[in-house]
Design a protein around this motif. Structure first.
Motif, PDB file in Angstrom:
ATOM      1  N   GLY A 126       0.808  -1.209   0.000  1.00 17.14           N
ATOM      2  CA  GLY A 126       0.000   0.000   0.000  1.00 17.14           C
ATOM      3  C   GLY A 126       0.839   1.255   0.000  1.00 17.14           C
ATOM      4  N   LEU A 127       0.147   2.390   0.035  1.00 18.19           N
ATOM      5  CA  LEU A 127       0.793   3.702   0.044  1.00 18.19           C
ATOM      6  C   LEU A 127       0.006   4.603   0.992  1.00 18.19           C
ATOM      7  N   LEU A 128       0.709   5.410   1.756  1.00 20.22           N
ATOM      8  CA  LEU A 128       0.047   6.323   2.703  1.00 20.22           C
ATOM      9  C   LEU A 128       0.672   7.695   2.577  1.00 20.22           C
ATOM     10  N   THR A 129      -0.186   8.714   2.530  1.00 24.51           N
ATOM     11  CA  THR A 129       0.293  10.090   2.452  1.00 24.51           C
ATOM     12  C   THR A 129       0.214  10.754   3.822  1.00 24.51           C
ATOM     13  N   GLU A 130       1.058  11.739   4.016  1.00 25.70           N
ATOM     14  CA  GLU A 130       1.098  12.454   5.289  1.00 25.70           C
ATOM     15  C   GLU A 130      -0.188  13.242   5.511  1.00 25.70           C
ATOM     16  N   SER A 131      -0.727  13.850   4.454  1.00 24.41           N
ATOM     17  CA  SER A 131      -1.942  14.657   4.595  1.00 24.41           C
ATOM     18  C   SER A 131      -3.121  13.801   5.036  1.00 24.41           C
ATOM     19  N   HIS A 132      -3.259  12.612   4.454  1.00 29.80           N
ATOM     20  CA  HIS A 132      -4.360  11.724   4.843  1.00 29.80           C
ATOM     21  C   HIS A 132      -4.188  11.255   6.286  1.00 29.80           C
ATOM     22  N   THR A 133      -2.960  10.963   6.689  1.00 30.08           N
ATOM     23  CA  THR A 133      -2.694  10.535   8.066  1.00 30.08           C
ATOM     24  C   THR A 133      -3.095  11.620   9.054  1.00 30.08           C
ATOM     25  N   LEU A 134      -2.684  12.854   8.785  1.00 30.20           N
ATOM     26  CA  LEU A 134      -2.998  13.946   9.703  1.00 30.20           C
ATOM     27  C   LEU A 134      -4.494  14.224   9.740  1.00 30.20           C
TER      28      LEU A 134
END
Length: 612
Positions: free
Chosen positions: A585-593
């Protein structure tokens, strides 16, 4: 409603069937929560009375005590107890405890029973009633045989377990279930000491982790119900009322009286840290013996029994009878006698808990603190010429020391302050207690950082400092937040083919893998186009970045945010394992925050009692 947590024990069991309309009413009504808290309080009071009566009956049988006589209040061990060898009482209890653990399948257990603090911090209030009942039974055996442990840990365990079971049956929301577990703990402590305010603030400070208007009514109602039920069933109160005895003859309290109390608070802080570290040291020593864990309580019980034989029975059991003696102004001991008793009781408590007896240091800390206060009142005049001019009597310093040491070990400053208030009925004395408690708890927090309960969590590898709900943070994992629709591109793909498949304007990040389909980094599409325009022989490997920076699916949102900062990347690939390096998978910082912020806002609304 949060999904059941398998690690909490109770999540594996099917909830008791409750009619849907009743369940909906309980979930949506504050009045229903208060009524359920009242029921929890009554059950907690019954549990406390039952456990206390069972432990006392066991002591009376083993030591041939008259009805109602406290073991720790005896002047000497009775010669006809435990078959003529009364010092073997704790050892016999250790053998019984080992057999009980074996009967309950100790070898098959992969985890310790979850206590109220851990349940509210990590599992949304979910506890196993069966585990709680087993802990309570072990606590009764430990205390009833004379081991130097209190019953308060068992009281709160079983009462909170009952509360959690009720909440699970009604499928309560996470925040309400945590509140109900706090109600059970409040009822247990209120019933144990006959002090509703003490019980309520025990729940706020130690089990719920915060005070809010939304939790005020249910917690206080539970504490009142627990106290009333216990008083109606118990023949004698747990503590005596020292009242005006805390003041010296004709003494009045002034601002100057704060100074010796602050000093006493600092002394108590040092002793508290020493005692907590001592328990961990003894536990390590018992493990180093190589003796099977089921036999360690018997050895520890023998040590405690011999210590009581060599010193005084005041080191045995919880210490209620001994505390009554030392809160009596007529009780006189030399400074050497008090110091010896403090050392003996501390060693007995450390050996009892370190060898595997079930219980806690709640009442031991109260008893030790009272002894330290009386010793302080005797020793201080030798080094402080004007000490006799202060308004507190030795019993008053005993109350101050009792609260300060207990606050340092248990971790509830206001809990112990209200206990002193409900004992003395004196606001001036309580103000001095508050000063000592603040000095003690602040010193321990800054130098040691743990209460006894959280110190035990730390030794087990858990980073819990309080009951503040951090379980939702741990459940907000990378695996739950990541995008799974990722199609990695082989690193040896020709640059021209890559650019045709990923023109400018398409997704800006592409994960690349090596020939073994192992993660090889992330290619930023604009950088690839820019490099291809500048260099004719450009390859994907020239623009692949973050090959050594990645996330794992079990990382929390907090750990993910730290990884983004360390890599200075706005997105990172998620791998199944660090060794296999397979991209999942892939995770972005904006989505995490964003997800983290949404959860914080939901938790804030729950704390304030607002609708979700």
């Amino acid at each position: 409603m949060s999904p059941p947590d398998p690690s909490a024990g109770s999540g594996r069991r099917v909830p008791v069937p409750v009619p849907a309309r009743l369940r909906a009413w309980v979930r949506g009504s504050e009045v229903a929560l208060v009524l359920l808290a009242a029921l929890t309080g009554c059950l907690g009071g019954l549990a406390v009375a039952g456990m206390s009566g069972a432990a006392q009956l066991l002591r009376e049988i083993l030591y041939r005590l008259p009805a109602g006589e406290r073991l720790s209040g005896l002047a000497a061990l009775p010669g006809d107890g435990v078959f003529g060898l009364p010092f073997l009482g704790p050892a016999l209890g250790g053998f019984v405890l080992g057999g009980l653990l074996l009967l309950l399948g100790w070898k098959r257990r992969r985890r310790a029973a979850i206590d109220p603090i851990e349940a509210n911090a990590l599992h949304g209030g979910r506890m196993s009633l069966r585990d709680s009942a087993e802990v309570a039974a072990q606590n009764v055996v430990s205390n009833g045989s004379g081991a130097s442990v209190g019953l308060e840990a068992g009281y709160t365990q079983v009462a909170a377990g009952l509360a959690s079971r009720l909440g699970i049956a009604f499928e309560m929301r996470r925040s309400d279930l945590r509140t109900l577990v706090g109600c059970g703990s409040a009822a247990a402590i209120a019933a144990a000491f006959g002090s509703p305010l003490t019980g309520a603030f025990y729940a706020y400070e130690l089990v719920i982790g915060t005070y809010t208007i939304a939790t005020l009514a249910p917690v206080v109602v539970a504490a009142l119900c627990g106290s009333l039920v216990a008083r109606s069933l118990a023949s004698t109160p747990a503590l005596i009322d020292v009242g005006a005895l805390a003041l010296s003859r004709g003494g009045t309290l002034g601002a100057a009286d704060t100074l010796p109390c602050l000093l006493l608070g600092l002394v108590c802080a040092g002793l508290a840290v020493g005692l907590m570290r001592g328990v961990a040291f003894v536990e390590r020593r018992f493990r180093a013996t190589g003796l099977p864990a089921l036999l360690r309580p018997a050895l520890g019980g023998l040590c405690v029994g011999l210590l009581a034989l060599a010193t005084t029975p005041q080191v045995l059991s919880g210490g209620h009878g001994a505390l009554h003696l030392h809160l009596d102004p007529g009780m006189a001991l030399t400074a050497g006698g008090l110091a010896g008793l403090i050392l003996a009781k501390a060693v007995a408590s450390a050996v009892s808990i370190g060898s595997g007896f079930r219980g806690g240091l709640f009442f031991a800390s109260l008893f030790l603190g009272a002894l330290v206060g009386r010793l302080f009142a005797q020793v201080a005049p030798m080094a402080w010429p004007g000490f006799s001019e202060f308004g507190l009597a030795p019993v008053g310093y005993a109350v101050v020391g009792m609260s300060a040491l207990a606050a340092a070990i248990v971790g509830g400053p206001l809990t112990m302050t209200f206990l002193a208030l409900e004992m003395t009925g004196s606001f001036p004395v309580t103000a001095l207690v508050l000063a000592a408690v603040i000095a003690s708890s602040l010193t321990v927090r800054k130098t040691f950082g743990y209460s006894f309960a959280t110190w035990r969590f730390h030794l087990r590898g858990e980073s819990i400092r309080s009951a503040h709900d951090i379980g939702w943070i741990r459940s907000l994992t990378v695996g739950r937040m990541m995008r799974r629709d990722i199609r990695p591109v082989p690193l040896d793909t020709p640059m021209a083919s890559f650019l045709r498949a990923h023109p400018l304007g398409s997704p800006s990040r592409v994960v690349v893998t090596d020939a073994s389909e192992r993660y090889a980094g992330i290619v930023l599409v604009p950088e690839a186009h820019a490099l291809a325009a500048a260099e004719a022989g450009a390859r994907l490997a020239d623009v692949a970045r973050y090959a050594d920076a990645f996330l794992l699916p079990d990382m929390s949102a907090k750990q993910a945010a730290e990884a983004f900062d360390a890599a200075e990347s706005e997105a990172l690939a998620v791998l199944d394992r660090a060794d296999s390096r397979r991209v999942i998978g892939l995770l972005t910082e904006s989505h995490t925050l964003k997800r983290y912020s949404d959860e914080l806002d939901r938790q804030r609304r729950a704390v304030l009692g607002e609708a979700a």
